[in-house]
Design a protein around this motif. Structure first.
Motif, PDB file in Angstrom:
ATOM      1  N   UNK A 146       0.814  -1.227   0.000  1.00 34.53           N
ATOM      2  CA  UNK A 146       0.000   0.000   0.000  1.00 34.53           C
ATOM      3  C   UNK A 146       0.847   1.275   0.000  1.00 34.53           C
ATOM      4  N   UNK A 147       2.061   1.215   0.525  1.00 38.23           N
ATOM      5  CA  UNK A 147       2.911   2.415   0.571  1.00 38.23           C
ATOM      6  C   UNK A 147       3.821   2.503  -0.653  1.00 38.23           C
ATOM      7  N   UNK A 148       4.420   1.358  -1.002  1.00 34.34           N
ATOM      8  CA  UNK A 148       5.525   1.362  -1.966  1.00 34.34           C
ATOM      9  C   UNK A 148       5.122   0.824  -3.336  1.00 34.34           C
ATOM     10  N   UNK A 149       4.102  -0.019  -3.380  1.00 30.74           N
ATOM     11  CA  UNK A 149       3.643  -0.694  -4.598  1.00 30.74           C
ATOM     12  C   UNK A 149       4.792  -1.330  -5.382  1.00 30.74           C
ATOM     13  N   UNK A 150       5.556  -2.227  -4.749  1.00 28.87           N
ATOM     14  CA  UNK A 150       6.689  -2.840  -5.456  1.00 28.87           C
ATOM     15  C   UNK A 150       6.225  -3.794  -6.553  1.00 28.87           C
ATOM     16  N   UNK A 151       7.059  -3.932  -7.597  1.00 31.54           N
ATOM     17  CA  UNK A 151       6.799  -4.945  -8.619  1.00 31.54           C
ATOM     18  C   UNK A 151       7.035  -6.331  -8.063  1.00 31.54           C
ATOM     19  N   UNK A 152       8.116  -6.448  -7.283  1.00 32.61           N
ATOM     20  CA  UNK A 152       8.533  -7.750  -6.768  1.00 32.61           C
ATOM     21  C   UNK A 152       8.922  -7.617  -5.298  1.00 32.61           C
ATOM     22  N   UNK A 153       8.504  -8.581  -4.496  1.00 30.69           N
ATOM     23  CA  UNK A 153       9.005  -8.714  -3.127  1.00 30.69           C
ATOM     24  C   UNK A 153       9.811 -10.003  -3.077  1.00 30.69           C
ATOM     25  N   UNK A 154      11.077  -9.917  -2.694  1.00 28.87           N
ATOM     26  CA  UNK A 154      11.943 -11.094  -2.603  1.00 28.87           C
ATOM     27  C   UNK A 154      12.170 -11.414  -1.141  1.00 28.87           C
ATOM     28  N   UNK A 155      11.988 -12.670  -0.773  1.00 24.30           N
ATOM     29  CA  UNK A 155      12.284 -13.090   0.597  1.00 24.30           C
ATOM     30  C   UNK A 155      13.693 -13.658   0.675  1.00 24.30           C
ATOM     31  N   UNK A 156      14.375 -13.367   1.770  1.00 23.61           N
ATOM     32  CA  UNK A 156      15.676 -13.963   2.041  1.00 23.61           C
ATOM     33  C   UNK A 156      15.724 -14.415   3.487  1.00 23.61           C
ATOM     34  N   UNK A 157      16.859 -14.985   3.899  1.00 27.74           N
ATOM     35  CA  UNK A 157      16.978 -15.486   5.260  1.00 27.74           C
ATOM     36  C   UNK A 157      16.445 -16.905   5.376  1.00 27.74           C
ATOM     37  N   UNK A 158      16.601 -17.494   6.553  1.00 28.77           N
ATOM     38  CA  UNK A 158      16.283 -18.908   6.754  1.00 28.77           C
ATOM     39  C   UNK A 158      14.869 -19.289   6.367  1.00 28.77           C
ATOM     40  N   UNK A 159      13.883 -18.429   6.656  1.00 27.80           N
ATOM     41  CA  UNK A 159      12.497 -18.808   6.387  1.00 27.80           C
ATOM     42  C   UNK A 159      12.103 -18.612   4.926  1.00 27.80           C
ATOM     43  N   UNK A 160      13.017 -18.044   4.117  1.00 26.81           N
ATOM     44  CA  UNK A 160      12.706 -17.926   2.684  1.00 26.81           C
ATOM     45  C   UNK A 160      12.715 -19.286   2.007  1.00 26.81           C
ATOM     46  N   UNK A 161      13.207 -20.325   2.715  1.00 28.39           N
ATOM     47  CA  UNK A 161      13.180 -21.686   2.165  1.00 28.39           C
ATOM     48  C   UNK A 161      11.814 -22.359   2.276  1.00 28.39           C
TER      49      UNK A 161
END
Ligand SMILES: [Zn+2]
Length: 298
Positions: free
Chosen positions: A240-255
């Motif tokens: 709602x604030x940034x309207x990104x095209x893509x959100x990428x997850x990283x870190x241990x729980x991104x698996x």
């Protein structure tokens, strides 16, 4: 040839990577961090960079990924969990030793930059990178550049309150930042572990909760479902604030593979739009994103 060196200055290891012009990895070195030793840390970073340059027989631009941030007001390190760096003039001291200007960014910004440059979000205009691991960090990249601001905290959504909280989520767990109910207390690995233990009495790591859920364990499945609902709300507020095209997850729980299916299924209820075309994707470079993003700062 434009040689780029990225340094990932972590609390337990310092890693340096040389990238060729095309983003190809040329050389990589890793050493243990001289903990609680500021002068030793400066020497270690300097030696790593000079060693890579000597071996490649070229001078490089150098970007540094670091915990915390350089305060725009004072130029000194702040917010670093490697506490011996806090209050130090890391930029001035390292620039003097390496005899060149340097660029710095925190780990989450390096992660977002790496994935936006030639990773899972390559070619996207607005990218939000999220690290869900020991903590919950975020970074914003727009048109290939890290977005910073006067406080050097752009993207640091982990210490916003969990949005649209349910009654059982209020006031929420106490957070080290001094408040309660921060997104990080729910979405970090320890946050998932704490929530699962409160609900089931079982003490597991966040990653183990996800593994058990995968095998059909009902309690773990319920914990992961609560986690997905919270992630959907927390990311919807970013959309709602940034309207990104893509959100990428990283870190241990991104698996955790099911996040990429279930969270986008849940977030339309909270995004102020008739449809949501934002993509939620796993990282391409994984653990290398910090050091690659640091190199791409130039
Ligand atoms: Zn907090």
């Amino acid at each position: 040839m434009a040689l780029r060196i990225g340094v990932d200055l972590g609390g337990t290891k310092i890693e340096a990577l040389a990238l060729g012009e095309d983003g190809r990895e040329l050389l990589r070195r890793r050493i243990a961090t001289p903990r609680d030793d500021y002068a030793g840390t400066l020497r270690a970073v300097t030696d790593l960079v000079l060693d890579l340059e000597r071996e490649l027989q070229a001078k490089a631009s150098v970007g540094i990924g670091m915990p915390g941030a350089l305060s725009p007001a004072t130029g000194l390190v702040k917010n670093a969990n490697s506490t011996w760096l806090n209050g130090q003039a890391l930029d001035r001291d390292l620039s003097a030793l390496l005899r060149r200007p340097l660029r710095f960014a925190n780990d989450a910004n390096c992660f977002a930059l790496s994935e936006a440059t030639d990773g899972a979000a390559a070619g996207a205009t607005i990218v939000f990178g999220v690290i869900v691991g020991t903590g919950t960090g975020g970074g914003v990249v727009v048109n290939g550049r890290v977005l910073t601001g006067p406080n050097a905290i752009a993207g640091e959504w982990g210490h916003n309150a969990l949005p649209w909280p349910e009654d059982a989520e209020r006031p929420g767990p106490f957070c080290y930042c001094g408040r309660a109910g921060c997104i990080e207390t729910f979405l970090s690995g320890p946050g998932l572990a704490r929530d699962h233990e409160a609900a089931s009495g079982e003490s597991l790591t966040g990653e183990d909760v996800a593994r058990r859920a995968n095998k059909g364990d009902a309690a773990a499945d319920a914990s992961l479902a609560r986690y997905e609902s919270r992630m959907a709300r927390a990311l919807a507020s970013v959309v709602n604030v940034l309207d990104p095209d893509v959100i990428v997850l990283g870190g241990g729980l991104s698996n955790v593979g099911r996040l990429y299916r279930n969270v986008p299924r849940l977030w339309p209820r909270f995004v102020f739009s008739d449809r949501v075309d934002t993509r939620l994707v796993p990282p391409k470079h994984g653990d290398s994103s910090g050091v690659r993003g640091a190199a791409w700062l130039w």
